[in-house]
Design a protein around this motif. Sequence first.
Motif, short mmCIF file in Angstrom:
data_model
loop_
_atom_site.label_atom_id
_atom_site.label_comp_id
_atom_site.label_asym_id
_atom_site.label_seq_id
_atom_site.Cartn_x
_atom_site.Cartn_y
_atom_site.Cartn_z
N GLU A 618 0.78 2.58 7.49
CA GLU A 618 -0.05 1.55 8.09
C GLU A 618 0.38 1.19 9.50
O GLU A 618 -0.12 0.25 10.10
N GLY A 939 -1.83 3.52 2.21
CA GLY A 939 -2.62 2.32 1.99
C GLY A 939 -3.42 1.90 3.20
O GLY A 939 -3.96 0.80 3.26
N LYS A 940 -3.49 2.79 4.19
CA LYS A 940 -4.14 2.42 5.44
C LYS A 940 -5.63 2.17 5.23
O LYS A 940 -6.20 1.24 5.79
N LYS A 946 -2.47 -0.24 -0.84
CA LYS A 946 -1.79 -1.21 0.03
C LYS A 946 -1.25 -2.38 -0.76
O LYS A 946 -0.12 -2.85 -0.54
#
Length: 1045
Positions: A618, A939-940, A946
Amino acid sequence: MDGLLREWEELKRLTLMSVGRLQQLSFTHAHLPLRSVRWRMHLDVVPAEHFSQGDADCGRIWSVWIDKERTSYAALRRQFIVDGTRLSQETAAHPLTLDEDSPWVRYHADQELRTTIALDVARTFPDAPSGYFQSARVQQLLCDVLFVYAKEHAALGYRQGMHEVLAPLLLAVDTDAVDVGAGEAAGFVARMVDRRFVEHDAYALFERVMRVCAEWYQAGGAREAAVVVRSRQMMAQLALVDAELARHVAALDIEPQLFGLRWLRLLFGREVHGVGAVLRLWDALLGDGAGPLRLVDWTGVALLVANRQALVQADYAGCLGTLLHLPRLARPSADTLERTPPLPPAPAGTWTPPLHMLLAPELAPVQRLAVQAAYLRAAQTADAGRLVAEQHALWAAEGWAVVGAEDESDGGHRLPSNAQRQALRIASPSPSPHSMRRVSESMARATDRLASTPPSQPASLPRSLHMDDARLGASVAARRLHRHLVTRPADGDGYAAGESDGAASDSDTASMGGARTVAVDPLTLASGDTTYGIYRWHRQAGDETAGSPGHRRGSSLGAVSDAERVQRQMAAPGAFRRHFVQERARQQGRMANVVTANFVDFIALYGHFAGEEYPSDEDESGAEDAERAPLLQRQSSVRSLQATASDGKAFFLLLKAFVGTGVLVLPRAFSNGGLAASAVTMLAVAWYAWHCMVLLGDVYLVVGGSYSDLGHRLLGRWAGRLITVSVLLAQIGFCAAYTIFVATNARDLWNTLTHCRYDLAPAVWVALQLLAYVPLAWVRRIKHFAPFAVAANAFIMVGLAYVLAFDVGELARRGVSPDVVALNTARFPLLVGTSVFAFEGVTLVIPVVDSMANKHRFPVVLTRALGVCVVAFVAIGALSYLALGDAVDAVVLVNLPPVVPTFAVQLMYSLAIMMSVPLQLFPAVRILEAAVFPRALSGKRNAGVKWRKNVFRGLVVLLVALVAVVGADRLDNFIAIIGAFSCTPLSFIYPAALHYRISTARWTRIKDVALGLVGSVILVYVTYIGIASWGSSTPSIDKCASTNP
């Protein structure tokens, strides 16, 4: 058949039927027979121990092993190689069906794989004698073996480069092969080299070699690729024998995998010239007494040392060009060998071939290289590296010569007969060794003369560059080189003609004989490494002629615009990334050197904590993904800070790294140790820490990489993991200590303000901090902590100044406390642990060194920073102890009078420590997250992933809180244990052990051992005392104890 038996008897006579002697002769004998049989013994295709038991036992056992291998491969071949005609007869499915269960789908996929393999096989050793690898039969054998291997090892499959590993193995088997009739009762030696089973035997050898090499073809995935790790290990080994060369390559930021990947995957098949040289080198690599292919790393080291002169004097492009296009190894004359200093005996207990054979005239250059590699592996000293480098320098100075004809051939043995090669043709007669040597020596002399001639002065040029025996000036010579060598017509391969020197046009795109020209890259030409000096001379002549009066700006030898200069620079390896990074830094204005920027840079150090980069999916914004993604799979040394930090900036960063919570627990540490003993101990620990940090900086400058990388390269993978675990434990311990400090301070402030009406337990104050720490742990970008760092540093400075003012006032008003003693033997060990804890910035040493413009001034800057820190630490600890005596609390702020300024300082200091906790927790979270979650699980753009990571980070914070609750009532013991158990290895033991691996002087190594032993004693003894005295230590002051029932 009689010739085969004679070769077998000759092999037994030369080796005395001893495997050990066979291994030695693999390095030093020029024409050892039956290479394929020897390689099968080395690779355990047949048990080598039976070689000495006579032909009867040997033949009986070897025949069983050979038959088993051939039967196994025949079964694999039947399983995987499917004939399309037979398949169409056996299945009713249409060949173009898309049904995944149809055998045709697998068949077409297999054909695509075979096509890929065939494209690589067609380019295999095109210069091999008689075009052996260009024959249809040989290429079919290569394709079949590689295809079967890819199908049998589906997880790895086929990778480019495997064909160049198989090719020498197939050549060795095919060279030894003889015709044995199906019904003929041949001996076991003939059965071993039966031509009908060339493919089977080549597969057996290839499969054994790939057991070692397969990991070098695998991608890294979540972990660093094995070939990258091995390449860095090779550079670490180079540092043991030639620290200067290793430091130079590291300073140029040349990642070892840029050249190591090809060296390792192809086993130096392209670094030595000619398939015959490859066979001789592989004789040594496979016949190594330490084990097959155990010498690969040190062979790379020997190649680097052999080319030392060219590498240490080159810039980035020149050094990388040399590494990717190594020059031929010199073949010294017999007279030169007589003047060559011999290699001294290897250390006892190490395996080496006969070192005296290095100077035997009949030895091939690659065999000398292998002997030197084995010697460097055994010695591993700077003296050994210096001697090998001197040998190569002497051989090069006495006369450069190409590898002889025998090295360009099959390695001293016959190739398969013309009848067996079927349609092989010799395209053109090969030049004689004498003519090749004359051309190469002439070109080398021309290169040397041009390289040593100042371009701006009339040159005494080689005769090959004379016209009509008239000596040419630099400008005329440069124009002629430009027309005839440096450029070529864009529409063809011929040279322009018909122009006089006086009328020649200098423009790159000008008409030369009516044709447009383009530049020639010398490194793409055959023998480009030989002629590179001429091209370089031409470029230098152009640069200096550009400034001469009357020179046209449009000339190819003239001045260039900024845009043209950038375009030329972009041709260098890695230039696109370098240009992008520089432009981005300029656009972001990172050249500004203001105080706030120092704090932001300090935050950046935590992004590369201990020199490590902890990846987070992220971290990057979507717009920049294409440019900011690593060009290599994993870069362990990518930096946020450019190497431009001044000494002053580095001093500030070090000062901030060492000043933290540990300062305010020093008064209690002085109470534990006594005044005089504590002052002396602080000075001793400061010197100890300084010395070990300098050692760590020295190791980093030589080897390069993160803290864990240094351990991995110099001590092994276990050491790298141990360092990572120590960093993790230390950071969790720091965060827990910070949490206890805030809880103790906040509780005292709360009880003072509420007059103990709402007294809360320490565990409650620890839990309340989770409300701040958990959300902060979810932050992905460390730069968001920059404002907190600015405020925290300001609050800490105010708090320390207030404590010093209070101490001075107390001493002036009441004098020295009567409880002060010079030495407290009962609790002195706790002082040592707290002192180590106070110097908690060791993990930021590598990032600070890397950020400095002048890295070799790090010891001076560190001396200044630690000098200021130790003065401040001793002043605060001693003054508070003198003023308060044994009444001093584990957190000295609790002893301050209950007035408004004290309340403000307690609040500010608590906030400062709370702002520091996310920074200390950041590396620990990244380490644990990288270990638990696969790198590909991002998890971007996936909210579920995320939040899973967020929950995990929250659990890490909860773990810190639980540790803090355990140590809340015994902060001084807790800090002493953290300092001894977690900080001592990082600060003292690991740096000494790493430096021991690169040091060569006897007394230096003794000192490193002594430093490591002292650190080990501190670790064990202080940790034991901290745990043993846990229940007997004095708890923190409880102001509400008298009011509570």
